[in-house]
Motif scaffolding. Structure first.
Motif, PDB file in Angstrom:
ATOM      1  N   HIS A 133       0.805  -1.215   0.000  1.00 37.58           N
ATOM      2  CA  HIS A 133       0.000   0.000   0.000  1.00 37.58           C
ATOM      3  C   HIS A 133       0.847   1.278   0.000  1.00 37.58           C
ATOM      4  O   HIS A 133       0.291   2.372  -0.086  1.00 37.58           O
ATOM      5  N   HIS A 134       2.156   1.144   0.101  1.00 36.21           N
ATOM      6  CA  HIS A 134       3.004   2.325  -0.025  1.00 36.21           C
ATOM      7  C   HIS A 134       3.111   2.700  -1.501  1.00 36.21           C
ATOM      8  O   HIS A 134       3.127   1.835  -2.379  1.00 36.21           O
ATOM      9  N   SER A 135       3.190   3.985  -1.754  1.00 32.97           N
ATOM     10  CA  SER A 135       3.316   4.475  -3.125  1.00 32.97           C
ATOM     11  C   SER A 135       4.588   5.299  -3.214  1.00 32.97           C
ATOM     12  O   SER A 135       4.556   6.523  -3.252  1.00 32.97           O
ATOM     13  N   ILE A 136       5.710   4.610  -3.261  1.00 32.70           N
ATOM     14  CA  ILE A 136       7.010   5.282  -3.275  1.00 32.70           C
ATOM     15  C   ILE A 136       7.717   5.138  -4.615  1.00 32.70           C
ATOM     16  O   ILE A 136       8.919   5.386  -4.718  1.00 32.70           O
ATOM     17  N   GLU A 137       6.937   4.760  -5.632  1.00 36.76           N
ATOM     18  CA  GLU A 137       7.485   4.655  -6.985  1.00 36.76           C
ATOM     19  C   GLU A 137       6.729   5.527  -7.977  1.00 36.76           C
ATOM     20  O   GLU A 137       7.078   5.596  -9.156  1.00 36.76           O
ATOM     21  N   ASP A 138       5.675   6.201  -7.537  1.00 32.95           N
ATOM     22  CA  ASP A 138       4.772   6.876  -8.475  1.00 32.95           C
ATOM     23  C   ASP A 138       5.406   8.044  -9.211  1.00 32.95           C
ATOM     24  O   ASP A 138       5.119   8.263 -10.385  1.00 32.95           O
ATOM     25  N   PHE A 139       6.276   8.815  -8.538  1.00 33.61           N
ATOM     26  CA  PHE A 139       6.981   9.870  -9.264  1.00 33.61           C
ATOM     27  C   PHE A 139       7.705   9.284 -10.473  1.00 33.61           C
ATOM     28  O   PHE A 139       7.627   9.803 -11.579  1.00 33.61           O
ATOM     29  N   ALA A 140       8.447   8.205 -10.230  1.00 33.44           N
ATOM     30  CA  ALA A 140       9.280   7.622 -11.281  1.00 33.44           C
ATOM     31  C   ALA A 140       8.436   7.089 -12.432  1.00 33.44           C
ATOM     32  O   ALA A 140       8.746   7.309 -13.608  1.00 33.44           O
ATOM     33  N   TRP A 141       7.356   6.375 -12.098  1.00 33.00           N
ATOM     34  CA  TRP A 141       6.514   5.778 -13.134  1.00 33.00           C
ATOM     35  C   TRP A 141       5.872   6.846 -14.014  1.00 33.00           C
ATOM     36  O   TRP A 141       5.906   6.755 -15.247  1.00 33.00           O
ATOM     37  N   ILE A 142       5.279   7.854 -13.387  1.00 34.89           N
ATOM     38  CA  ILE A 142       4.538   8.851 -14.163  1.00 34.89           C
ATOM     39  C   ILE A 142       5.484   9.873 -14.786  1.00 34.89           C
ATOM     40  O   ILE A 142       5.251  10.365 -15.902  1.00 34.89           O
ATOM     41  N   ARG A 143       6.588  10.173 -14.114  1.00 36.10           N
ATOM     42  CA  ARG A 143       7.538  11.160 -14.651  1.00 36.10           C
ATOM     43  C   ARG A 143       8.142  10.703 -15.970  1.00 36.10           C
ATOM     44  O   ARG A 143       8.555  11.525 -16.798  1.00 36.10           O
ATOM     45  N   ALA A 144       8.180   9.407 -16.209  1.00 39.67           N
ATOM     46  CA  ALA A 144       8.755   8.893 -17.444  1.00 39.67           C
ATOM     47  C   ALA A 144       7.848   9.089 -18.651  1.00 39.67           C
ATOM     48  O   ALA A 144       8.287   8.924 -19.792  1.00 39.67           O
ATOM     49  N   LEU A 145       6.577   9.439 -18.410  1.00 39.06           N
ATOM     50  CA  LEU A 145       5.611   9.557 -19.494  1.00 39.06           C
ATOM     51  C   LEU A 145       5.515  10.997 -19.996  1.00 39.06           C
ATOM     52  O   LEU A 145       5.464  11.932 -19.187  1.00 39.06           O
ATOM     53  N   PRO A 146       5.457  11.204 -21.308  1.00 39.95           N
ATOM     54  CA  PRO A 146       5.209  12.552 -21.829  1.00 39.95           C
ATOM     55  C   PRO A 146       3.779  12.993 -21.522  1.00 39.95           C
ATOM     56  O   PRO A 146       2.897  12.176 -21.264  1.00 39.95           O
ATOM     57  N   ASN A 147       3.578  14.297 -21.569  1.00 40.44           N
ATOM     58  CA  ASN A 147       2.231  14.897 -21.565  1.00 40.44           C
ATOM     59  C   ASN A 147       1.487  14.787 -20.243  1.00 40.44           C
ATOM     60  O   ASN A 147       0.287  15.086 -20.201  1.00 40.44           O
TER      61      ASN A 147
END
Length: 319
Positions: A125-139
């Motif tokens: 339930h921790h979300s400590i990867e979300d910056f990395a996952w979404i930051r890699a996507l354009p737009n």
């Protein structure tokens, strides 16, 4: 800052989110909310009661949820797609990539209870990867507000922004940092405290801890600039370059793994423009253990005292 942090009232940023969303819903009938059986945790019950035909609860089906949001956007609605951040970004990443980022749809992704806010529920339930996952996507701009005031401003900005975005909100109480009339600007860092010996860059629940650390450092004779970097993408390269040039060292603090998040984004600018000594505080590439959210931050070296110690060590590297 409106009061000393030791005595300041703490606010749940979800309250600011829903209050702003309800006000926007009153003014714009195209504002809708989509959630994954999370009316309670997203605090959307008031929105549901006011606009019963404008809340779509898809159940525990995050991939469908993002697709529904994209469909609503294509139909002219302005959907705020809300879910616990680990499930929104982890389970539905392919849909976020294809249906929001690649398709450039007008979907507002709202990751609730991000970071380690679900502390006692553990790594799933921790979300400590979300910056990395979404930051890699354009737009898809990536935004982590620091207090209730910046949260409200960012939610309002998202409603006017044409295109997707990711708002990362916590449920952990934080004090006010900004004045009531604060206006959110995408890609613009805010100086919370001036300083000359190093710069501490943080966002979300870490920003007020960074200010507290700077106060401790001042008592030791060190002058720390504090930047609130709410926008992780697009990053404020100008503010980072100025911090490197004017203070000579940069320390980042984030409720995220140190790989791929705020620290990495800052380091990319530093290495490309003005290399200076730099350290990154965060979760050091491990799954976080269980415990309260604030205790976990302390355990990973992000209490105000620990941040100050890291800052002192970093300044010594300046030579």
């Amino acid at each position: 800052m409106n009061a000393p942090f030791e005595t300041a009232k703490l606010h749940d940023c979800r309250d600011a989110f829903v209050a702003t969303l309800e006000a926007m819903g009153e003014a714009n009938r195209n504002i809708v909310a989509v959630c994954n059986d999370s009316v309670g945790s997203s605090k959307l019950s008031g929105f549901r009661d006011k606009f019963p035909d404008r809340l779509i609860n898809v159940g525990i089906a995050e991939q469908n949820m993002v697709g529904v949001g994209a469909g609503l956007a294509n139909g002219g609605k302005v959907p705020y797609v809300c879910a616990a951040s680990p499930f929104l970004t982890g389970r539905a990443l392919e849909q976020i990539k294809a249906d929001v980022a690649y398709s450039e749809t007008n979907v507002k992704l709202v990751g609730i209870s991000s970071g380690m806010a679900y502390g006692e529920l553990g790594a799933t339930h921790h979300s400590i990867e979300d910056f990395a996952w979404i930051r890699a996507l354009p737009n898809v701009p990536v935004i982590a507000p620091a207090d209730r005031i910046e949260t409200a401003a960012a939610v309002a900005w998202a409603g006017d922004h044409v295109g997707g975005c990711f708002l990362r909100l916590s449920r952990v109480g934080v004090p006010d940092l900004f004045p009531e009339d604060h206006v959110f600007e995408l890609g613009k860092a805010n100086v919370l405290r001036e300083g000359t010996d190093l710069t501490i860059i943080a966002n979300g629940v870490l920003s007020h801890r960074a200010v507290m650390a700077a106060t401790l450092l001042a008592a030791q004779g060190l002058s720390a600039r504090v930047l609130n970097m709410a926008t992780v993408r697009p990053i404020d390269a100008e503010a980072i370059e100025a911090a490197a040039a004017e203070t000579g060292a940069i320390l980042t603090c984030e409720e995220h793994t140190i790989f791929g998040g705020l620290g990495s984004a800052v380091a990319e600018v530093v290495v490309d423009t003005r290399p200076v000594p730099m350290s990154r505080l965060g979760v050091p590439g491990v799954f976080a253990h269980t415990g309260s959210a604030n205790q976990l931050l302390d355990d990973f070296g992000m209490s105000p005292e620990a941040i100050a110690l890291s800052a002192t060590a970093l300044v010594k590297r300046k030579g």
